[in-house]
Design an enzyme around this catalytic site. Structure first.
Site, PDB file in Angstrom:
ATOM      1  CB  SER A  54      -3.654  -0.831  -8.782  1.00 36.77           C
ATOM      2  OG  SER A  54      -3.106   0.087  -9.698  1.00 36.77           O
TER       3      SER A  54
ATOM      4  CE  LYS B 228      -4.722  -0.542 -12.385  1.00 35.98           C
ATOM      5  NZ  LYS B 228      -3.263  -0.670 -12.560  1.00 35.98           N
TER       6      LYS B 228
ATOM      7  CE1 TYR C 275      -8.250   2.942 -13.889  1.00 33.22           C
ATOM      8  CE2 TYR C 275      -6.786   4.829 -13.665  1.00 33.22           C
ATOM      9  CZ  TYR C 275      -6.989   3.464 -13.643  1.00 33.22           C
ATOM     10  OH  TYR C 275      -5.936   2.618 -13.369  1.00 33.22           O
TER      11      TYR C 275
ATOM     12  CE1 TYR D 203       0.166  -2.088 -10.051  1.00 30.31           C
ATOM     13  CE2 TYR D 203       1.530  -2.036  -8.094  1.00 30.31           C
ATOM     14  CZ  TYR D 203       0.402  -1.633  -8.778  1.00 30.31           C
ATOM     15  OH  TYR D 203      -0.489  -0.792  -8.179  1.00 30.31           O
TER      16      TYR D 203
ATOM     17  CB  VAL E  26       0.572   3.326  -5.873  1.00 32.22           C
ATOM     18  CG1 VAL E  26       1.154   2.520  -7.015  1.00 32.22           C
ATOM     19  CG2 VAL E  26      -0.569   4.210  -6.316  1.00 32.22           C
TER      20      VAL E  26
END
Length: 309
Positions: A65, A68, A193, A245, A263
Site C-alpha cells: 500500500s 498508493k 495493480y 488505514y 502489509v
C-alpha cells in the site's frame, strides 16, 4: 554515501522489537507468509545525503500500500487535481482498507480516498499509457527517479501470488466499472495493480522517497524537482489523514508526521523539511500496520520532537 549505524537508533529498535511478538505476518497473500516476524530495521535519510540506520536495511520488501502514494503522485502529475478527484474523494474512512461498504452507501459511488484499495485502484486506472506494460514502465521509471536507484524492479512471485488471490479487489473494480469510476478491463487493471504493489526496495530507498516528499518534491542534493510542490503537498496530506488505514487518527496524535504503511511491514515517513524515514517490520497489528514499526516511530517522535502538530 553508505548508511552509518546509529547506537541510539539501535537502542530504540531493540526496545520496539519486543512488540513483534504481539503481531503476525500477513498471510492472505501467500508469498508474504515467508517474512521473518521478528525483523525490524530503519533508515533515516537527511537532505545533505547522510544516512543513519539500525537493523538489516538491505532487506528487500514489496511496497504494497505504500505504492498508493506514488501512483497518486504520478496520476496527479499526469491528469491534474480536478480530474483525479472526479473519481476519488478526499475523506478518511473508519472502515478497513479493503472494505466495499462505502462504495455501496455513498450517493456518488466513488471511493472515499486514494489510500483505501478501491481508491488506489481508481488512481492506478488513471496512469497514462497505451498498454499495461507502458503504464507499469512509466511507474517504475518514476520510482527509480525518486529513489535515485535504477535497479528497482518488482517481485514476480509476489505479483503472481496477489493476482491469483485478489478476489475482493476484483469485486471493487467491477463495482466501480458498473458506476463509471473506471472503464478498462478489470483483469488488465488487476495485472497492473498487483505488479505495482509488488515493486521491491529496501529501507534506504523508502527513506529517499520520504525525503523527496519531505522537501516538497525536490531532491535536495541535486536540487532537481521530481514532483510539483502541490502534488507533494496533497500526497503528504493523505499520508497524515489516511496513511495508517483506520488507525490514522491515533497515529497523528502519537507520532504526527506524514507516513504510509503497507502489509509487507514497510512504512515510509516524510518529516517536513527535515528527513525521510524507511522502516521494515513484518509483524502487523490488527489494522495491517507494522506493530513494531509504529512503536519505533512513536519513540522517534518523542526523542526527536517530530510531531508537526
Amino acid at each position: 554515501m553508505p548508511c552509518q549505524s546509529s547506537e541510539q537508533l539501535n537502542e530504540l529498535v531493540l526496545k520496539a522489537k519486543k512488540f513483534t511478538k504481539q503481531g503476525k505476518v500477513a498471510d492472505y497473500i501467500p508469498a508474504l507468509k515467508k517474512a521473518n516476524r521478528d525483523e525490524l530495521s530503519i533508515a533515516i535519510y537527511h537532505p545533505d545525503g547522510t544516512c543513519i540506520s539500525a537493523g538489516d536495511i538491505q532487506q528487500k520488501i514489496t511496497l504494497q500500500s505504500i505504492s498508493k502514494v506514488l501512483t497518486l503522485a504520478l496520476a496527479l502529475t499526469d491528469c491534474g487535481e480536478a480530474e483525479v478527484f472526479k473519481r476519488v474523494g478526499y475523506e478518511p474512512t473508519g472502515d478497513p482498507f479493503n472494505s466495499i461498504v462505502k462504495l455501496e452507501t455513498n450517493k456518488v459511488s466513488k471511493p472515499l480516498n486514494p489510500m483505501i484499495n478501491a481508491g488506489a485502484l481508481a488512481v492506478t486506472h488513471m496512469i497514462k499509457g497505451k498498454s499495461i506494460e507502458e503504464r507499469f514502465g512509466r511507474l517504475l521509471t518514476f520510482i527509480r527517479e525518486l529513489t535515485g536507484n535504477s535497479g528497482i524492479s518488482y517481485s514476480k512471485e509476489v505479483a503472481v501470488s496477489e493476482f491469483e488471490t485478489s478476489h475482493l479487489n476484483r469485486s471493487l473494480c467491477y463495482f466501480m466499472k458498473q458506476h463509471g469510476v473506471i472503464n478498462e478491463e478489470v483483469e488488465g487493471l488487476m495485472d497492473l495493480y498487483t505488479k505495482q504493489c509488488a515493486i521491491e526496495m529496501d529501507c534506504l530507498d523508502l527513506a529517499r522517497i520520504g525525503l523527496v516528499f519531505a522537501m516538497d518534491g525536490v531532491e535536495p542534493k541535486t536540487e532537481k524537482r521530481l514532483l510539483p510542490a502541490y502534488v507533494a503537498r496533497i500526497c503528504k496530506t493523505f499520508m497524515v489523514t489516511c496513511g495508517m488505514y483506520n488507525a490514522s487518527g491515533e497515529f497523528a496524535i502519537r507520532v504526527g508526521i506524514p507516513a504510509k504503511s503497507g502489509v509487507s511491514g514497510g512504512i515510509m515517513g516524510a518529516v517536513p523539511n527535515r528527513f525521510g524515514i524507511g522502516i521494515f517490520g513484518a509483524a502487523l497489528d490488527e489494522k495491517g500496520n507494522s506493530i513494531a514499526g509504529l512503536k519505533l516511530l512513536e519513540m522517534l517522535s518523542v526523542e526527536y520532537s517530530l510531531n508537526m502538530f
